[in-house]
Design a protein around this motif. Sequence first.
Motif, PDB file in Angstrom:
ATOM      1  N   THR A 129       0.841  -1.196   0.000  1.00  0.00           N
ATOM      2  CA  THR A 129       0.000   0.000   0.000  1.00  0.00           C
ATOM      3  C   THR A 129       0.879   1.250   0.000  1.00  0.00           C
ATOM      4  OG1 THR A 129      -0.093   0.184   2.402  1.00  0.00           O
ATOM      5  CG2 THR A 129      -1.792  -1.199   1.333  1.00  0.00           C
ATOM      6  N   VAL A 130       0.304   2.347  -0.425  1.00  0.00           N
ATOM      7  CA  VAL A 130       1.013   3.629  -0.401  1.00  0.00           C
ATOM      8  C   VAL A 130       1.403   3.975   1.033  1.00  0.00           C
ATOM      9  CG1 VAL A 130       0.775   6.117  -0.803  1.00  0.00           C
ATOM     10  CG2 VAL A 130      -0.052   4.497  -2.520  1.00  0.00           C
ATOM     11  N   ALA A 131       0.482   3.749   1.972  1.00  0.00           N
ATOM     12  CA  ALA A 131       0.755   4.054   3.380  1.00  0.00           C
ATOM     13  C   ALA A 131       1.964   3.275   3.889  1.00  0.00           C
ATOM     14  CB  ALA A 131      -0.474   3.768   4.243  1.00  0.00           C
ATOM     15  N   HIS A 132       2.069   2.005   3.520  1.00  0.00           N
ATOM     16  CA  HIS A 132       3.207   1.204   3.972  1.00  0.00           C
ATOM     17  C   HIS A 132       4.509   1.699   3.339  1.00  0.00           C
ATOM     18  CE1 HIS A 132       5.909  -2.258   4.531  1.00  0.00           C
ATOM     19  NE2 HIS A 132       5.279  -2.318   5.696  1.00  0.00           N
ATOM     20  N   LEU A 133       4.470   2.031   2.073  1.00  0.00           N
ATOM     21  CA  LEU A 133       5.651   2.582   1.412  1.00  0.00           C
ATOM     22  C   LEU A 133       6.071   3.889   2.084  1.00  0.00           C
ATOM     23  CD1 LEU A 133       7.802   2.663  -0.832  1.00  0.00           C
ATOM     24  CD2 LEU A 133       6.064   3.703  -2.327  1.00  0.00           C
ATOM     25  N   MET A 134       5.105   4.725   2.457  1.00  0.00           N
ATOM     26  CA  MET A 134       5.435   5.991   3.132  1.00  0.00           C
ATOM     27  C   MET A 134       6.066   5.728   4.499  1.00  0.00           C
ATOM     28  SD  MET A 134       4.901   8.306   0.975  1.00  0.00           S
ATOM     29  CE  MET A 134       5.158   7.122  -0.356  1.00  0.00           C
ATOM     30  N   ARG A 135       5.590   4.706   5.198  1.00  0.00           N
ATOM     31  CA  ARG A 135       6.215   4.333   6.477  1.00  0.00           C
ATOM     32  C   ARG A 135       7.683   3.968   6.254  1.00  0.00           C
ATOM     33  NH1 ARG A 135       1.065   1.862   7.241  1.00  0.00           N
ATOM     34  NH2 ARG A 135       0.025   2.657   9.102  1.00  0.00           N
ATOM     35  N   ARG A 149       7.549   8.114  16.012  1.00  0.00           N
ATOM     36  CA  ARG A 149       6.884   9.413  16.182  1.00  0.00           C
ATOM     37  C   ARG A 149       6.700  10.098  14.826  1.00  0.00           C
ATOM     38  NH1 ARG A 149       8.928  12.970  20.705  1.00  0.00           N
ATOM     39  NH2 ARG A 149       7.414  11.744  21.866  1.00  0.00           N
ATOM     40  N   ALA A 150       7.696  10.032  13.969  1.00  0.00           N
ATOM     41  CA  ALA A 150       7.586  10.660  12.644  1.00  0.00           C
ATOM     42  C   ALA A 150       6.419  10.063  11.860  1.00  0.00           C
ATOM     43  CB  ALA A 150       8.893  10.500  11.879  1.00  0.00           C
ATOM     44  N   ILE A 151       6.271   8.758  11.923  1.00  0.00           N
ATOM     45  CA  ILE A 151       5.164   8.085  11.234  1.00  0.00           C
ATOM     46  C   ILE A 151       3.832   8.497  11.857  1.00  0.00           C
ATOM     47  CG2 ILE A 151       4.073   5.825  10.840  1.00  0.00           C
ATOM     48  CD1 ILE A 151       7.049   4.742  10.556  1.00  0.00           C
ATOM     49  N   CYS A 152       3.776   8.571  13.169  1.00  0.00           N
ATOM     50  CA  CYS A 152       2.557   8.993  13.862  1.00  0.00           C
ATOM     51  C   CYS A 152       2.154  10.407  13.438  1.00  0.00           C
ATOM     52  CB  CYS A 152       2.774   8.920  15.378  1.00  0.00           C
ATOM     53  SG  CYS A 152       1.351   9.447  16.354  1.00  0.00           S
ATOM     54  N   ILE A 153       3.124  11.319  13.362  1.00  0.00           N
ATOM     55  CA  ILE A 153       2.829  12.693  12.970  1.00  0.00           C
ATOM     56  C   ILE A 153       2.350  12.746  11.517  1.00  0.00           C
ATOM     57  CG2 ILE A 153       3.874  14.968  12.538  1.00  0.00           C
ATOM     58  CD1 ILE A 153       5.531  14.433  15.145  1.00  0.00           C
ATOM     59  N   ALA A 154       3.006  12.016  10.640  1.00  0.00           N
ATOM     60  CA  ALA A 154       2.575  11.984   9.234  1.00  0.00           C
ATOM     61  C   ALA A 154       1.180  11.386   9.107  1.00  0.00           C
ATOM     62  CB  ALA A 154       3.574  11.213   8.384  1.00  0.00           C
ATOM     63  N   LYS A 155       0.905  10.366   9.898  1.00  0.00           N
ATOM     64  CA  LYS A 155      -0.429   9.746   9.864  1.00  0.00           C
ATOM     65  C   LYS A 155      -1.481  10.754  10.326  1.00  0.00           C
ATOM     66  CE  LYS A 155      -2.865   5.580  11.256  1.00  0.00           C
ATOM     67  NZ  LYS A 155      -2.795   4.316  11.994  1.00  0.00           N
ATOM     68  N   ARG A 156      -1.168  11.512  11.368  1.00  0.00           N
ATOM     69  CA  ARG A 156      -2.093  12.535  11.865  1.00  0.00           C
ATOM     70  C   ARG A 156      -2.276  13.661  10.843  1.00  0.00           C
ATOM     71  NH1 ARG A 156       0.459  15.376  16.540  1.00  0.00           N
ATOM     72  NH2 ARG A 156       1.366  16.618  14.887  1.00  0.00           N
ATOM     73  N   GLU A 157      -1.187  14.061  10.199  1.00  0.00           N
ATOM     74  CA  GLU A 157      -1.227  15.192   9.264  1.00  0.00           C
ATOM     75  C   GLU A 157      -1.916  14.841   7.945  1.00  0.00           C
ATOM     76  OE1 GLU A 157      -0.211  18.365   9.812  1.00  0.00           O
ATOM     77  OE2 GLU A 157       0.399  17.899  11.851  1.00  0.00           O
ATOM     78  N   SER A 158      -1.626  13.658   7.413  1.00  0.00           N
ATOM     79  CA  SER A 158      -2.092  13.336   6.055  1.00  0.00           C
ATOM     80  C   SER A 158      -2.725  11.962   5.903  1.00  0.00           C
ATOM     81  CB  SER A 158      -0.903  13.409   5.091  1.00  0.00           C
ATOM     82  OG  SER A 158       0.004  12.346   5.370  1.00  0.00           O
ATOM     83  N   LEU A 211       0.465  20.930   2.217  1.00  0.00           N
ATOM     84  CA  LEU A 211       0.571  19.870   1.221  1.00  0.00           C
ATOM     85  C   LEU A 211       1.408  18.694   1.687  1.00  0.00           C
ATOM     86  CD1 LEU A 211       1.498  22.192  -1.803  1.00  0.00           C
ATOM     87  CD2 LEU A 211      -0.771  21.247  -1.301  1.00  0.00           C
ATOM     88  N   GLY A 212       1.013  17.523   1.236  1.00  0.00           N
ATOM     89  CA  GLY A 212       1.845  16.333   1.341  1.00  0.00           C
ATOM     90  C   GLY A 212       1.806  15.603   2.660  1.00  0.00           C
ATOM     91  N   LEU A 213       2.731  14.696   2.763  1.00  0.00           N
ATOM     92  CA  LEU A 213       2.839  13.753   3.867  1.00  0.00           C
ATOM     93  C   LEU A 213       2.834  14.428   5.235  1.00  0.00           C
ATOM     94  CD1 LEU A 213       3.156  10.680   3.955  1.00  0.00           C
ATOM     95  CD2 LEU A 213       5.623  11.002   3.893  1.00  0.00           C
ATOM     96  N   PHE A 214       3.638  15.470   5.403  1.00  0.00           N
ATOM     97  CA  PHE A 214       3.721  16.179   6.678  1.00  0.00           C
ATOM     98  C   PHE A 214       3.011  17.533   6.626  1.00  0.00           C
ATOM     99  CE2 PHE A 214       7.134  13.107   7.218  1.00  0.00           C
ATOM    100  CZ  PHE A 214       6.983  12.724   8.546  1.00  0.00           C
ATOM    101  N   GLN A 215       2.200  17.751   5.590  1.00  0.00           N
ATOM    102  CA  GLN A 215       1.437  18.990   5.424  1.00  0.00           C
ATOM    103  C   GLN A 215       2.343  20.221   5.536  1.00  0.00           C
ATOM    104  OE1 GLN A 215      -2.392  19.155   4.751  1.00  0.00           O
ATOM    105  NE2 GLN A 215      -1.164  17.593   3.727  1.00  0.00           N
ATOM    106  N   GLN A 216       3.321  20.264   4.665  1.00  0.00           N
ATOM    107  CA  GLN A 216       4.229  21.403   4.570  1.00  0.00           C
ATOM    108  C   GLN A 216       3.468  22.619   4.040  1.00  0.00           C
ATOM    109  OE1 GLN A 216       7.534  22.073   5.030  1.00  0.00           O
ATOM    110  NE2 GLN A 216       8.314  20.070   5.608  1.00  0.00           N
ATOM    111  N   SER A 217       3.861  23.796   4.477  1.00  0.00           N
ATOM    112  CA  SER A 217       3.263  25.034   3.989  1.00  0.00           C
ATOM    113  C   SER A 217       3.548  25.174   2.492  1.00  0.00           C
ATOM    114  CB  SER A 217       3.866  26.227   4.736  1.00  0.00           C
ATOM    115  OG  SER A 217       3.603  27.428   4.054  1.00  0.00           O
ATOM    116  N   SER A 218       2.493  25.379   1.709  1.00  0.00           N
ATOM    117  CA  SER A 218       2.682  25.521   0.254  1.00  0.00           C
ATOM    118  C   SER A 218       3.510  26.769  -0.072  1.00  0.00           C
ATOM    119  CB  SER A 218       1.332  25.554  -0.466  1.00  0.00           C
ATOM    120  OG  SER A 218       0.545  26.632   0.001  1.00  0.00           O
ATOM    121  N   LYS A 219       3.387  27.816   0.732  1.00  0.00           N
ATOM    122  CA  LYS A 219       4.150  29.049   0.496  1.00  0.00           C
ATOM    123  C   LYS A 219       5.620  28.873   0.841  1.00  0.00           C
ATOM    124  CE  LYS A 219       0.254  32.136   1.230  1.00  0.00           C
ATOM    125  NZ  LYS A 219      -0.394  33.083   2.130  1.00  0.00           N
ATOM    126  N   MET A 220       5.910  28.110   1.885  1.00  0.00           N
ATOM    127  CA  MET A 220       7.285  27.942   2.340  1.00  0.00           C
ATOM    128  C   MET A 220       8.009  26.794   1.642  1.00  0.00           C
ATOM    129  SD  MET A 220       6.583  28.550   6.341  1.00  0.00           S
ATOM    130  CE  MET A 220       7.713  29.741   7.030  1.00  0.00           C
TER     131      MET A 220
END
Length: 148
Positions: free
Chosen positions: A42-48, A67-76, A90-99
């Motif tokens: 799955t995409v989720a497993h690949l992201m892990r 913890r990084a996986i937990c935060i990414a799961k919460r964010e996206s 946007l994305g896995l960790f919901q980075q600011s699109s402007k930054m």
Amino acid sequence: MPRRFLATVVTLPLLFLLVTMAPTHAKPGVGPCDLTAKSGETVAHLMRRRITCSVDRFGPVGGGAARAICIAKRESGLDPTAKSATGEYLGLFQQSSKMWPDRYKAWTRATWELSAKAKNGRSNAIVTIRMVHAAGGWKNAGWGVKGC
């Protein structure tokens, strides 16, 4: 000044420069954490796996890969193509699109051949983990750890 000392003084900075400029990858995978999806994965497993690789390569970060996986799961929800309702994050960790463009430039290297898009899971994971490591923790980098 003894010749041997002078040679060492001149050689060490040059050696450091060569080591830090050396490519960080070998074929067939290009760049760090260039992992291929396994059959049926799955995409989720690949992201892990990509997040774990990023933490192993560019950490440590508080709480490690778990913890990084937990935060990414919460964010996206571990969806690398996730976008907030406003499009501001946007994305896995919901980075600011402007930054994102400045963060991408600051935290990646051309030799890694990463996608410049925030909605690329590998790029988002590497940029985020490098930011968190440099900032000294998740909170300092802008992500809360509550629940993770």
